[in-house]
Design an enzyme around this catalytic site. Structure first.
Site, PDB file in Angstrom:
ATOM      1  CB  SER A  82     -20.055  70.525 -80.602  1.00  0.00           C
ATOM      2  OG  SER A  82     -20.994  70.564 -81.664  1.00  0.00           O
ATOM      3  CG  HIS A  99     -18.271  69.900 -85.500  1.00  0.00           C
ATOM      4  ND1 HIS A  99     -19.127  68.817 -85.606  1.00  0.00           N
ATOM      5  CD2 HIS A  99     -18.640  70.555 -84.381  1.00  0.00           C
ATOM      6  CE1 HIS A  99     -19.969  68.808 -84.593  1.00  0.00           C
ATOM      7  NE2 HIS A  99     -19.696  69.858 -83.824  1.00  0.00           N
ATOM      8  CG  ASP A 122     -18.229  66.863 -88.329  1.00  0.00           C
ATOM      9  OD1 ASP A 122     -19.052  67.743 -88.674  1.00  0.00           O
ATOM     10  OD2 ASP A 122     -17.589  66.934 -87.265  1.00  0.00           O
TER      11      ASP A 122
END
Length: 582
Positions: A311, A551, A548
């Protein structure tokens, strides 16, 4: 007869006596003296005008009697008028002598004195490639010097039995030199509607010729600039640098790209501070070129660029899609091949840039090797990771022109980090295998597949390194946080150690036959604890237990990864073109 004889002069008479006889006004001696004085003055004045040097080419009766220039005759009345009233010349003359009229007149070869003028259509124009035009002089310079160095236009009259042939003839010395040979011809002076004059038969204008030369010079300057840029990039470690503030960033306006997943769209999810996308990466030894989306699309014209990995590579892929799409005028000509607008559920995605006939694609492969299922002792199926097989989609991207791989974060999850009954080679499942050894085996399998299946003459292969995480107080599933971070790390002592997995990667890359460019982003991302989505991973999130911190927000850090990719492609394609020219 007697009457005629009566008035006949004695001894035949003289001119003066006859003159006095018929014009009684000259009979007095004073009047005769005045007449002689007038005649003498008139003759002396005429001689003075004839032989006096004048910078005005239109002096009366004679142009400069000592001049070697072959000017055409003008009418006496017009010449005398211009001589005494020079300020009126621009209004009365068919063509002004203003130096600014240089661009509005034909450039012709000056005709020698004894040669006959040829018709305009007999002129042969030399090849444009052999013409070197001197740069136009400013009007202050053109107004100085002798008449021979000025752009002087006069009416030329050629008399014959049937009438008068008039032709404008322009003299311009030294304007066109170099390889152009001197041809004794005269060219017809015709004026275009825009005031530009053609040169020769083909109608090439002075303006167009100058524009062409300037364009060539501009192209040469641009090429030289690219050469110098490439040279500086070749001798530069792009990953040794610092983040600096730059108000011209980001590369696309926050909220302007509808293709960003909610997971990365911090701006749309309510993040108010903007410092995280106002930073650019500055290498210590060179300048990283700003990513020009239009130019990168030209580099990719007719090609495929593929991202393969987890990702974090999807993060980078979406960033590049937004940058490139932002440079395209007609956004309708940029679309996902199957019309999809969310990019987390499928195994692969492909964006088409129709005008450039190129594709930018993403293939999901978090380990780069195959996720598998094997039967347990009691017949139940269990998930394993085949360290000896590459991802099943590999054949679909092996012929791509540019391939960017990554792996890393999924090797930190519980199953991979513990290594209990998870790693498999052939039919053998390891009951216990160290994660670093499993990582080495997986990358070795990947490297062998690259060497056997990817054509290095066609494809450029990149491997993007590990991207740092910044969980504080736990991990992603145990309360780790980063939502309070708004500034990057500025003290190097707070940076993490270089990951052991990346040291293994470097050893594998060195042992491969195929050249793989390593995008070592680990250290540059380690500074950026401020750039993660944290609680802004989705809209109106009240759940602070799952943040998160792996990312990156978009716009943000992955934009810089793509700028480095752009710089690397500039170098590689420049070297490829250079090798072809040898």
């Amino acid at each position: 007869m007697a009457g005629i004889t009566k008035y006949a002069p004695i001894n035949g008479g003289t001119l003066i006596s006859d003159f006095n006889t018929h014009f009684s006004i000259f009979r007095p001696r004073r009047t005769i003296a005045f007449a002689y004085a007038f005649i003498f003055f008139f003759i002396a004045f005429s001689i003075f005008l004839a032989f006096s040097p004048s910078s005005n080419p239109s002096s009366p009766w004679f142009t400069n009697i000592n001049s070697s220039s072959d000017y055409s005759y003008r009418s006496h009345f017009s010449s005398i008028y211009y001589y005494f009233f020079p300020d009126d010349s621009s209004a009365s003359s068919p063509q002004s002598h203003n130096p600014g009229s240089l661009n509005n007149s034909f450039v012709g070869n000056q005709t020698n004195k004894n040669e006959v003028l040829k018709p305009p259509n007999s002129t042969v124009l030399p090849s444009v490639n052999n013409i070197t035009a001197a740069p136009p002089k400013p009007s202050s310079e053109l107004s100085k010097g002798s008449p021979d160095s000025k752009n002087q236009t006069q009416n030329q009259q050629l008399n014959d039995k049937n009438g008068v042939f008039k032709q404008n003839h322009t003299h311009s010395e030294g304007l066109m030199k170099g390889n152009q040979s001197t041809t004794p011809t005269a060219e017809k002076n015709t004026t275009a509607g825009t005031g530009e004059k053609g040169i020769g038969e083909k109608g090439i204008t002075v303006k167009n010729l100058t524009s062409s030369l300037m364009k060539k010079q501009s192209n040469a300057t641009a090429k030289q600039g690219i050469d110098e840029l490439v040279k500086s990039l070749l001798n530069c470690d792009l990953f040794d640098g610092n983040w600096v503030k730059d108000e011209s960033y980001p590369l696309y306006k926050p909220g302007s790209c509808s293709l960003i997943d909610d997971q990365f769209n911090c701006f749309a999810n309510g993040r108010l501070d903007n410092g995280y996308h106002k930073l650019k990466w500055k290498p210590k030894a060179c300048t990283l070129p700003r990513l020009d989306g239009s130019h990168m699309l030209e580099l990719l014209r007719g090609k495929r660029l593929v991202f393969v990995g987890d990702s974090l590579n999807r993060n980078m892929w979406e960033s590049l899609i937004c940058i490139l799409r932002n440079s395209v005028k007609d956004k309708k000509k940029v679309y996902e091949e199957f019309g999809r607008h969310h990019f987390r559920a499928e195994a692969s995605y492909s964006f088409v840039f129709e005008e450039y006939k190129c594709r930018v694609e993403f293939f999901v492969s978090p380990f780069l090797v195959e996720e598998w299922e094997s039967k347990g002792k009691n017949g139940t199926k269990k998930e394993t990771l085949r360290l000896d097989l590459v991802n099943g989609f590999a054949d679909k991207y092996k012929n791509a022109d540019v391939i960017v791989f990554n792996t890393g974060h999924w090797w930190t999850h519980e199953k991979t980090s513990t290594g209990k009954d998870y790693y498999q080679e052939g039919s053998h499942v390891y009951s216990d295998l160290n994660v670093l050894e499993a990582f080495r085996k997986a990358l070795t399998t990947w490297g062998r597949w690259i060497d056997a299946n990817v054509n290095p003459m066609k494809s450029h292969v990149f491997f993007r390194g590990y991207s740092a995480s910044h969980f504080s107080g736990g991990q992603w599933n145990s309360g780790g946080q980063c939502d309070h971070e708004t500034e990057p790390i500025k003290n190097d002592t707070y940076l993490s150690h270089y990951p052991s997995k990346m040291q293994i990667l470097e050893k594998v890359l060195k042992g491969m036959k195929t050249k793989v460019t390593y995008l070592n982003v680990t250290r540059m991302t380690d500074y950026r604890k401020d750039g993660h989505p944290s609680i802004f991973r989705k809209q109106h999130s009240a759940d602070l237990s799952f943040q998160d911190c792996s990312h990156w927000c978009l716009p943000g850090v992955p934009d810089t990864w793509n700028e480095i990719l752009y710089a690397e492609l500039l170098v590689k394609l420049h070297q490829k073109q250079h090798n072809r020219s040898l």
